[in-house]
Structure formats: C-alpha cells, structure tokens
Scaffold this motif. Structure first.
Motif, mmCIF file in Angstrom:
data_model
loop_
_atom_site.group_PDB
_atom_site.id
_atom_site.type_symbol
_atom_site.label_atom_id
_atom_site.label_comp_id
_atom_site.label_asym_id
_atom_site.label_seq_id
_atom_site.Cartn_x
_atom_site.Cartn_y
_atom_site.Cartn_z
ATOM 1 N N GLU A 36 0.861 -1.180 0.000
ATOM 2 C CA GLU A 36 0.000 0.000 0.000
ATOM 3 C C GLU A 36 0.899 1.232 0.000
ATOM 4 O O GLU A 36 1.797 1.372 0.830
ATOM 5 N N MET A 37 0.683 2.128 -0.970
ATOM 6 C CA MET A 37 1.484 3.349 -1.052
ATOM 7 C C MET A 37 0.765 4.477 -0.323
ATOM 8 O O MET A 37 -0.431 4.394 -0.031
ATOM 9 N N GLU A 38 1.515 5.546 -0.043
ATOM 10 C CA GLU A 38 0.939 6.621 0.772
ATOM 11 C C GLU A 38 -0.039 7.494 0.007
ATOM 12 O O GLU A 38 -0.803 8.251 0.602
ATOM 13 N N ARG A 39 -0.020 7.389 -1.340
ATOM 14 C CA ARG A 39 -1.007 8.121 -2.129
ATOM 15 C C ARG A 39 -1.259 7.369 -3.432
ATOM 16 O O ARG A 39 -0.605 6.382 -3.732
ATOM 17 N N ASP A 40 -2.258 7.845 -4.201
ATOM 18 C CA ASP A 40 -2.607 7.181 -5.455
ATOM 19 C C ASP A 40 -1.415 7.158 -6.413
ATOM 20 O O ASP A 40 -0.588 8.081 -6.426
ATOM 21 N N ILE A 41 -1.359 6.086 -7.202
ATOM 22 C CA ILE A 41 -0.291 5.953 -8.192
ATOM 23 C C ILE A 41 -0.726 6.673 -9.464
ATOM 24 O O ILE A 41 -1.417 6.118 -10.321
ATOM 25 N N THR A 42 -0.324 7.920 -9.595
ATOM 26 C CA THR A 42 -0.556 8.692 -10.815
ATOM 27 C C THR A 42 0.707 9.476 -11.121
ATOM 28 O O THR A 42 1.390 9.957 -10.207
ATOM 29 N N GLY A 43 1.001 9.608 -12.418
ATOM 30 C CA GLY A 43 2.207 10.310 -12.823
ATOM 31 C C GLY A 43 3.411 9.378 -12.841
ATOM 32 O O GLY A 43 3.471 8.384 -12.098
ATOM 33 N N LEU A 44 4.377 9.700 -13.690
ATOM 34 C CA LEU A 44 5.531 8.817 -13.878
ATOM 35 C C LEU A 44 6.395 8.688 -12.630
ATOM 36 O O LEU A 44 7.003 7.639 -12.400
ATOM 37 N N ALA A 45 6.448 9.723 -11.790
ATOM 38 C CA ALA A 45 7.286 9.649 -10.595
ATOM 39 C C ALA A 45 6.795 8.562 -9.642
ATOM 40 O O ALA A 45 7.583 7.762 -9.122
ATOM 41 N N MET A 46 5.471 8.502 -9.401
ATOM 42 C CA MET A 46 4.928 7.476 -8.516
ATOM 43 C C MET A 46 4.994 6.097 -9.167
ATOM 44 O O MET A 46 5.249 5.093 -8.494
ATOM 45 N N ILE A 47 4.780 6.041 -10.480
ATOM 46 C CA ILE A 47 4.894 4.756 -11.178
ATOM 47 C C ILE A 47 6.317 4.215 -11.062
ATOM 48 O O ILE A 47 6.533 3.026 -10.831
ATOM 49 N N GLU A 48 7.297 5.104 -11.193
ATOM 50 C CA GLU A 48 8.698 4.691 -11.077
ATOM 51 C C GLU A 48 8.993 4.165 -9.668
ATOM 52 O O GLU A 48 9.691 3.157 -9.502
ATOM 53 N N ARG A 49 8.449 4.817 -8.634
ATOM 54 C CA ARG A 49 8.663 4.359 -7.259
ATOM 55 C C ARG A 49 8.118 2.951 -7.063
ATOM 56 O O ARG A 49 8.776 2.089 -6.469
ATOM 57 N N LEU A 50 6.908 2.725 -7.552
ATOM 58 C CA LEU A 50 6.312 1.405 -7.395
ATOM 59 C C LEU A 50 7.074 0.363 -8.217
ATOM 60 O O LEU A 50 7.249 -0.779 -7.775
ATOM 61 N N ALA A 51 7.548 0.749 -9.389
ATOM 62 C CA ALA A 51 8.323 -0.185 -10.230
ATOM 63 C C ALA A 51 9.591 -0.631 -9.497
ATOM 64 O O ALA A 51 9.973 -1.803 -9.569
ATOM 65 N N ARG A 52 10.249 0.289 -8.803
ATOM 66 C CA ARG A 52 11.449 -0.082 -8.044
ATOM 67 C C ARG A 52 11.104 -1.096 -6.959
ATOM 68 O O ARG A 52 11.854 -2.045 -6.712
ATOM 69 N N ARG A 53 9.957 -0.901 -6.307
ATOM 70 C CA ARG A 53 9.561 -1.817 -5.242
ATOM 71 C C ARG A 53 9.263 -3.213 -5.792
ATOM 72 O O ARG A 53 9.599 -4.221 -5.158
ATOM 73 N N LEU A 54 8.649 -3.272 -6.960
ATOM 74 C CA LEU A 54 8.195 -4.549 -7.507
ATOM 75 C C LEU A 54 9.259 -5.291 -8.290
ATOM 76 O O LEU A 54 9.294 -6.520 -8.294
ATOM 77 N N PHE A 55 10.124 -4.541 -8.978
ATOM 78 C CA PHE A 55 11.053 -5.184 -9.910
ATOM 79 C C PHE A 55 12.500 -5.186 -9.415
ATOM 80 O O PHE A 55 13.293 -6.021 -9.856
ATOM 81 N N ASP A 56 12.852 -4.261 -8.549
ATOM 82 C CA ASP A 56 14.253 -4.142 -8.160
ATOM 83 C C ASP A 56 14.548 -4.604 -6.727
ATOM 84 O O ASP A 56 15.683 -4.901 -6.392
ATOM 85 N N GLU A 57 13.507 -4.656 -5.862
ATOM 86 C CA GLU A 57 13.723 -5.099 -4.507
ATOM 87 C C GLU A 57 13.424 -6.581 -4.406
ATOM 88 O O GLU A 57 12.417 -7.064 -4.915
ATOM 89 N N VAL A 58 14.290 -7.313 -3.774
ATOM 90 C CA VAL A 58 14.135 -8.762 -3.627
ATOM 91 C C VAL A 58 13.699 -9.093 -2.197
ATOM 92 O O VAL A 58 14.203 -8.526 -1.257
#
Length: 321
Positions: free
Chosen positions: A299-321
């Motif tokens: 759960e993120m602290e705000r809605d996922i809109t805009g490339l900056a928030m999408i990039e943050r979520l992508a790091r969490r899903l694809f780069d963190e093990v």
C-alpha cells in the motif's frame, strides 16, 4: 512483504503478451502501467493498451490518451485507449466501401445505408468494434511487449470468448459460401460458360477468419501470454473460466498490502483490526496458491498517478528482492 517481478519476465522472455485481469478497483491499471514502465526502462518497446471507456490510462499517466492511437509516454513506452464510437464509424465506412467495390455501385442504396446505421446502434456492435480493435493491435507485432489492461473480469472474459464465438460463426458462413460457389461452378460448366470469377465475399470471410485465429493463437499461447492480478474470493472461479477459453494463468499479484510492522505501532482499533484481517487473508492466499503468487504490492501513501509514482512502485516490484 514484496518479491521481485523481474524473474517473471527475465525467465520467460518469449512472453510478449501480458494481460492484467480482475474485478474493478483492484489496481489492474496501476500494475499494468508499472510493468510497462519497467519493461520500457529496460530498453523494450512496449505498448500498453485498454478498451475501458473510463479512460484509466489517461488518469494514471495524466495525459489525454483516449482515442488518439498509440501515444508516446516516455522512451520505449506508448499507451493507447480504444474509442469504440470512432471504431463503429470506421466500421460503417468500411462496409460502405466494400459494398461499392463488390457490386460496382456508384452510391450505396438508401435502404442498405439505413440498415448499416441501424445495425451500428445495436449494443453488440460496440463489443464487436472493441474486439476487432484488439485484434488489430495484437496481430501487428510492432512492439516487443503488449500489455493489455483488461476491463473488469466479467467483460474481459466475454471479450476473450468472442474469438471462439466468431470463429465458429465464420466457419459456418464460410462453409455455406463454399457450397454456394460449388453450385455456381457446376451451373456455369453445364451452361458451357467460363468459370465463375473470384468470390470476393468468400475472400473477405477467409481474411476475417485468419485475423481471428491469429489473435486467438496469441492470447491462448502459454509461452507468450500471462494474465495476472485476481481477487481471492473470485480467483478459483475466474481461473476456471479463463481455462474454459484456453487462456493460460501463470500467477497472481496481491495488491495493497499494509506493512506488517504497523501492528507494533500505537494504532487505532480500526487499523489494528484491518491488519489482523489482512493476515488471515494472506494465510489463506498462501495456503491456496503458494508459489503461484508472483508479488505482494505494498500500500502506497497516495494514489499511483504520474511517472514519478509509477517509477517508485516499479522499483519496489522489480528491483527489490
């Protein structure tokens, strides 16, 4: 509580067609956009597309995308939202042109034109237009990855079933047309006339059938397709329905997981109860699906809109093990 989605794509590089499905409001568009962003950042050419008239991609990218064809979002990433009304108008024009070409008319007869207009107002015409638009998109093969942000589950299953329904209908019509052509050929031979000219209607039916079969092969190929993200209460039923239409399922994504460390904080009873309820559901998910769960999305602290928030979520899903 996250696992990396990177292995899903890197271990199966032939999977070019990705579908995110589930009930409305679960985060299909968020996960579609995040996956598309990450793949594009890896140098892959990606088309993310949707047929949802609510224009969710426009919202998440904060861009006017609806009905504009593939719109560039960033390097290697395009997004497209299908405009069904425009597609129907294109249908009408295409039908009129084919009538003129087939029968050599200078103008489409008024009664036929009225019929075209009436048929286009039928609800099924919109569904057919959307289905045909999806076929057009996926058979072109211009991108490395196609990510399909599906409409809510019930509608998605209906669209996926249309390939089979259309294929059966086209088979019947084609057989009838071939029989008619054989009779025409026999009649021409008995009259000692030249062979009948090429059957344009049969050629058109064959063309439609080939396009439908091409799209069906893509969407049901377990080596190239992976639908994800379904809710626990409907997952088994939905999985059975996907299997009925030969659409493979490679795994599930659990969305909006509250951090377990919150339970140690001085929280209001409401939030403590929510975390306790989530733990029960997560145990049930693990017992039912185990290793088939590909990722737990925080759960993120705000809605996922805009490339900056999408990039943050992508790091969490694809780069963190």
């Amino acid at each position: 509580m996250t696992t990396s989605l990177r292995r899903v794509f890197e271990s199966q590089p032939d999977r070019r067609y990705i579908m995110f499905g589930g009930k409305g409001g679960l985060g299909k568009t968020t996960l579609s956009a995040t996956s598309a962003f990450w793949l594009a950042s890896q140098g892959k050419r990606v088309l993310l597309f949707s047929v949802d008239p609510q224009a969710s991609l426009s919202d998440i990218f904060e861009r006017d995308i609806f009905g504009r064809g593939p719109v560039p979002i960033m390097e290697n990433l395009w997004a497209q939202e299908v405009d069904a009304d425009r597609r129907i108008r294109e249908y009408q024009d295409e039908i009129r042109k084919k009538i003129l070409d087939m029968y050599g008319f200078d103008k489409v007869p008024e009664e036929i034109d009225n019929y075209i207009a009436a048929a286009s107002a039928e609800p099924a015409m919109e569904e057919s237009a959307i289905f045909d638009a999806v076929v057009d998109i996926i058979v072109q093969g211009d991108y490395d990855y196609y990510i399909y942000d599906l409409v809510p589950l019930g509608h998605a299953l209906y669209y996926l079933s249309m390939a089979k329904v259309y294929d059966e209908w086209i088979n019947k019509i084609t057989r009838l047309r071939e029989d008619m052509r054989q009779y025409d050929q026999v009649a021409a031979t008995m009259r000692r006339e030249e062979t009948v000219s090429e059957d344009q209607i049969l050629r058109e039916l064959t063309y439609i059938k080939e396009r439908i079969n091409a799209s069906s092969r893509i969407l049901t190929d377990a080596k190239r397709t992976v639908p994800e993200d379904m809710i626990i209460l409907d997952t088994k039923k939905a999985a059975a329905l996907f299997a009925k239409f030969d659409v493979p399922i490679s795994g599930y994504v659990v969305n909006r997981v509250l951090p377990t460390e919150l339970a140690r904080e001085n929280l209001p009873p409401y939030l403590k109860n929510r975390i306790a309820m989530q733990e029960r559901y997560l145990d049930e998910i693990n017992a039912s699906f185990g290793s088939q769960v590909l990722a737990y999305v925080p759960e993120m602290e705000r809605d996922i809109t805009g490339l900056a928030m999408i990039e943050r979520l992508a790091r969490r899903l694809f780069d963190e093990v």
